[in-house]
Design an enzyme around this catalytic site. Structure first.
Site, PDB file in Angstrom:
ATOM      1  N   GLY A  63      67.104  58.725 -32.450  1.00 17.03           N
ATOM      2  CA  GLY A  63      67.573  59.268 -31.173  1.00 17.03           C
ATOM      3  C   GLY A  63      67.149  60.679 -30.842  1.00 17.03           C
TER       4      GLY A  63
ATOM      5  N   GLU B 154      70.080  66.750 -33.977  1.00 15.61           N
ATOM      6  CA  GLU B 154      70.722  65.453 -33.755  1.00 15.61           C
ATOM      7  C   GLU B 154      70.836  65.201 -32.243  1.00 15.61           C
ATOM      8  OE1 GLU B 154      71.249  62.628 -34.584  1.00 15.61           O
ATOM      9  OE2 GLU B 154      73.047  62.343 -35.790  1.00 15.61           O
ATOM     10  N   ASP B 155      70.760  63.939 -31.846  1.00 12.65           N
ATOM     11  CA  ASP B 155      70.893  63.634 -30.418  1.00 12.65           C
ATOM     12  C   ASP B 155      72.321  63.838 -29.941  1.00 12.65           C
ATOM     13  OD1 ASP B 155      71.841  61.491 -31.885  1.00 12.65           O
ATOM     14  OD2 ASP B 155      70.695  59.952 -30.839  1.00 12.65           O
TER      15      ASP B 155
ATOM     16  N   ASP C 104      79.272  62.303 -32.543  1.00 14.44           N
ATOM     17  CA  ASP C 104      80.386  61.526 -32.001  1.00 14.44           C
ATOM     18  C   ASP C 104      81.584  61.713 -32.947  1.00 14.44           C
ATOM     19  OD1 ASP C 104      81.558  59.559 -30.321  1.00 14.44           O
ATOM     20  OD2 ASP C 104      80.915  57.940 -31.614  1.00 14.44           O
TER      21      ASP C 104
ATOM     22  N   PHE D 146      80.019  56.460 -23.225  1.00 13.88           N
ATOM     23  CA  PHE D 146      78.755  56.016 -23.808  1.00 13.88           C
ATOM     24  C   PHE D 146      77.616  56.493 -22.912  1.00 13.88           C
ATOM     25  CE2 PHE D 146      75.176  53.253 -24.497  1.00 13.88           C
ATOM     26  CZ  PHE D 146      75.081  53.272 -25.880  1.00 13.88           C
TER      27      PHE D 146
ATOM     28  N   ASP E  18      69.643  55.393 -26.950  1.00 12.65           N
ATOM     29  CA  ASP E  18      69.376  54.003 -26.565  1.00 12.65           C
ATOM     30  C   ASP E  18      70.638  53.237 -26.210  1.00 12.65           C
ATOM     31  OD1 ASP E  18      70.342  53.884 -29.277  1.00 12.65           O
ATOM     32  OD2 ASP E  18      69.636  51.816 -29.318  1.00 12.65           O
TER      33      ASP E  18
ATOM     34  N   ARG F 272      65.479  54.677 -24.195  1.00  8.40           N
ATOM     35  CA  ARG F 272      65.168  56.000 -24.781  1.00  8.40           C
ATOM     36  C   ARG F 272      64.182  56.772 -23.907  1.00  8.40           C
ATOM     37  NH1 ARG F 272      67.279  55.910 -30.000  1.00  8.40           N
ATOM     38  NH2 ARG F 272      67.144  53.940 -31.104  1.00  8.40           N
TER      39      ARG F 272
END
Ligand code: 5GP
Length: 181
Positions: free
Chosen positions: A50, A104-105, A108, A158, A165, A171
């Protein structure tokens, strides 16, 4: 009207961050990291898949002497005694005594970063910091996984696009879209 994308099973995604918003966010984070890491020869570690698009933009905006490498991580749910995260591809760089910045993308629950940071400290890194393009503070389970350099904090929605993705797709969408309630 807000831009929308149609997902499977009637899901609708609505534009959340435009390409211009993203450029501004990346440039701000890059300036903060540049100021903090000048002269420290940091090693950036991009967490695949990601984060590769964020990493490409961010890294080009950090004009200091540094290296970048890439890892793919496997997460475990539950019973593993060795931790919940494993390196799928070995890290070739010697990280002993290095200042490491993980790219990091999105953070969470923080599970991935919590265990990966722990692993890097055990491998002898001098310091480990995290930059996450997006961060969901309401979902965080591990306080030590709160990223030091957050692009944008978002609610528990989300999101997809800009490297993130939806079942393997999306993406390549240059903006970020969020699932509509
Ligand atoms: P954590 O270990 O912090 O719970 O999860 C981090 C990983 O979960 C991210 O690297 C990303 O792959 C995935 N993830 C968490 N939230 C989202 C989201 O809203 N959209 C997408 N596409 N992936 C997410």
């Amino acid at each position: 009207m807000a831009k929308e994308l149609q997902g499977t099973e009637g899901r609708v995604f609505e534009e959340y961050l435009s390409e211009d918003d993203i450029k501004g966010i990346v440039s701000e984070v890059a300036q903060r990291i540049t100021a903090d890491y000048e002269g420290r020869n940091p090693l950036f570690i991009c967490v695949l898949n990601g984060a590769y698009i964020y990493a490409a933009d961010l890294y080009r905006a950090i004009p200091i002497r540094s290296e970048i490498t890439f890892v793919r991580l496997k997460s475990y749910e539950g019973t593993s005694t060795t931790g919940h995260v494993e390196l799928v591809t070995p890290l070739r760089e010697d990280i002993k005594g290095r200042d490491v910045v993980l790219i990091e993308d999105i953070v969470d629950t923080g599970t991935t970063m919590h265990y990966f940071k722990q692993m890097l400290c055990e491998m002898g890194a001098k310091s480990v910091a995290v930059t996450a393009f997006l961060f969901k503070p309401e979902a965080l389970l591990y306080p030590d996984a709160e990223p030091e350099y957050v692009g944008k904090s978002i609610p528990r929605k989300f999101v997809l696009g800009y490297g993130l993705d939806y079942d393997g797709y999306g993406r390549n969408i240059p903006a970020v879209y969020a699932l509509k309630d």
